[in-house]
Design an enzyme around this catalytic site. Sequence first.
Site, PDB file in Angstrom:
ATOM      1  NE  ARG A   1       9.627  12.575 -19.419  1.00 45.84           N
ATOM      2  CZ  ARG A   1       8.954  12.290 -18.298  1.00 45.84           C
ATOM      3  NH1 ARG A   1       8.711  11.047 -17.966  1.00 45.84           N
ATOM      4  NH2 ARG A   1       8.542  13.263 -17.504  1.00 45.84           N
TER       5      ARG A   1
ATOM      6  CD  GLU B   1       2.236   5.737 -12.169  1.00 43.57           C
ATOM      7  OE1 GLU B   1       2.624   6.101 -13.297  1.00 43.57           O
ATOM      8  OE2 GLU B   1       1.951   6.523 -11.255  1.00 43.57           O
ATOM      9  CG  ASP B   2       6.286   5.778 -14.144  1.00 42.09           C
ATOM     10  OD1 ASP B   2       5.424   5.827 -13.232  1.00 42.09           O
ATOM     11  OD2 ASP B   2       7.021   6.755 -14.417  1.00 42.09           O
TER      12      ASP B   2
ATOM     13  CG  ASP C   1       8.891   6.219  -4.240  1.00 42.43           C
ATOM     14  OD1 ASP C   1       9.184   5.483  -3.298  1.00 42.43           O
ATOM     15  OD2 ASP C   1       9.512   7.275  -4.463  1.00 42.43           O
ATOM     16  CB  THR C   2       5.109   7.149  -1.083  1.00 39.03           C
ATOM     17  OG1 THR C   2       4.323   7.916  -2.018  1.00 39.03           O
ATOM     18  CG2 THR C   2       6.467   7.808  -0.917  1.00 39.03           C
TER      19      THR C   2
ATOM     20  CG  PHE D   1      15.333   8.950  -8.565  1.00 40.81           C
ATOM     21  CD1 PHE D   1      14.104   9.231  -7.989  1.00 40.81           C
ATOM     22  CD2 PHE D   1      15.580   9.391  -9.860  1.00 40.81           C
ATOM     23  CE1 PHE D   1      13.128   9.938  -8.687  1.00 40.81           C
ATOM     24  CE2 PHE D   1      14.626  10.099 -10.563  1.00 40.81           C
ATOM     25  CZ  PHE D   1      13.396  10.381  -9.972  1.00 40.81           C
TER      26      PHE D   1
HETATM   27  P1  IMP Z   1       4.494   7.830  -5.358  1.00 39.30           P
HETATM   28  O1  IMP Z   1       3.304   8.728  -5.248  1.00 39.30           O
HETATM   29  O2  IMP Z   1       5.498   8.113  -4.254  1.00 39.30           O
HETATM   30  O3  IMP Z   1       4.143   6.362  -5.408  1.00 39.30           O
HETATM   31  O4  IMP Z   1       5.259   8.201  -6.674  1.00 39.30           O
HETATM   32  C1  IMP Z   1       4.835   7.807  -7.925  1.00 39.30           C
HETATM   33  C2  IMP Z   1       5.359   8.703  -9.009  1.00 39.30           C
HETATM   34  O5  IMP Z   1       6.611   9.277  -8.654  1.00 39.30           O
HETATM   35  C3  IMP Z   1       5.620   7.927 -10.276  1.00 39.30           C
HETATM   36  O6  IMP Z   1       4.529   8.031 -11.140  1.00 39.30           O
HETATM   37  C4  IMP Z   1       6.846   8.602 -10.856  1.00 39.30           C
HETATM   38  O7  IMP Z   1       6.435   9.646 -11.713  1.00 39.30           O
HETATM   39  C5  IMP Z   1       7.554   9.204  -9.702  1.00 39.30           C
HETATM   40  N1  IMP Z   1       8.706   8.379  -9.247  1.00 39.30           N
HETATM   41  C6  IMP Z   1       8.825   7.722  -8.088  1.00 39.30           C
HETATM   42  N2  IMP Z   1      10.016   7.090  -7.984  1.00 39.30           N
HETATM   43  C7  IMP Z   1      10.660   7.357  -9.138  1.00 39.30           C
HETATM   44  C8  IMP Z   1      11.951   6.960  -9.647  1.00 39.30           C
HETATM   45  O8  IMP Z   1      12.741   6.222  -9.042  1.00 39.30           O
HETATM   46  N3  IMP Z   1      12.255   7.435 -10.880  1.00 39.30           N
HETATM   47  C9  IMP Z   1      11.426   8.243 -11.606  1.00 39.30           C
HETATM   48  N4  IMP Z   1      10.215   8.623 -11.170  1.00 39.30           N
HETATM   49  C10 IMP Z   1       9.830   8.183  -9.933  1.00 39.30           C
END
Ligand code: IMP
Length: 217
Positions: free
Chosen positions: A199, A133-134, A137-138, A186
Amino acid sequence: MDPRKWIDVTPENFNYSLDHFVIPSHYDKDLESILIPHGVIMDRVEKLARLIVNDCKGPLVICCILKGGHQYFADLVNVIKKLTTKDGHSIPLSLEFIRVKSYHNDASSGDVRISLTEEECQEFKGKNILIVEDIIDTGSTMVKLLKRLEQYQPSSIRVTSLLIKKTPKSNGYIPDYVGFAIPDAFVVGYALDYNEYFRDLDHICVISEHGKQAYAQ
Ligand code: IMP
């Protein structure tokens, strides 16, 4: 992963101006700063590959989370396939691709969509899976994805994320292998996007207000 083992990206120790490195001129006004230069990312990927291979006990199914994870996945697989385990064995690899979408502009929509067919899921039974995964976040995307994959009884599932965000919105999920912990901003570049833009940028950068407005949907 033990938080002491990842790289803590703070504005005090990672503070590069846009003039320090080359960025595509079409993004001149759209970025605030460079958080992690491409060369540092590549060096860290090499170490993460080493850690993953050291823990590896047989064939591995490496799953790329599209689209943001594709660059990390490609660079990581390139290193892993050249490495051998401590007892000198190379690792048979197979590659899978899962499309996941949860973001609109710079906010999580809360609605995580996972594109995986029943047939593809059956392939995971009894296998050792590494999810690539890249960014976490949450944490809700990864928790949902893991719940889904666990239903198909893989032998093991490990997760690597290049980035983890230091955010109060975190659900506490921490992957097995993390590259960098970053501030709650972000970020774009190295395949991470904002509405499909950025990208094509190699460094991981903080987007500017101008950039957010220019590419908002
Ligand atoms: P989560 O479910 O909140 O953990 O979000 C994960 C997904 O949100 C990642 O796979 C990203 O695609 C996207 N994401 C969250 N934060 C960023 C950011 O700072 N830049 C770009 N994509 C993000």
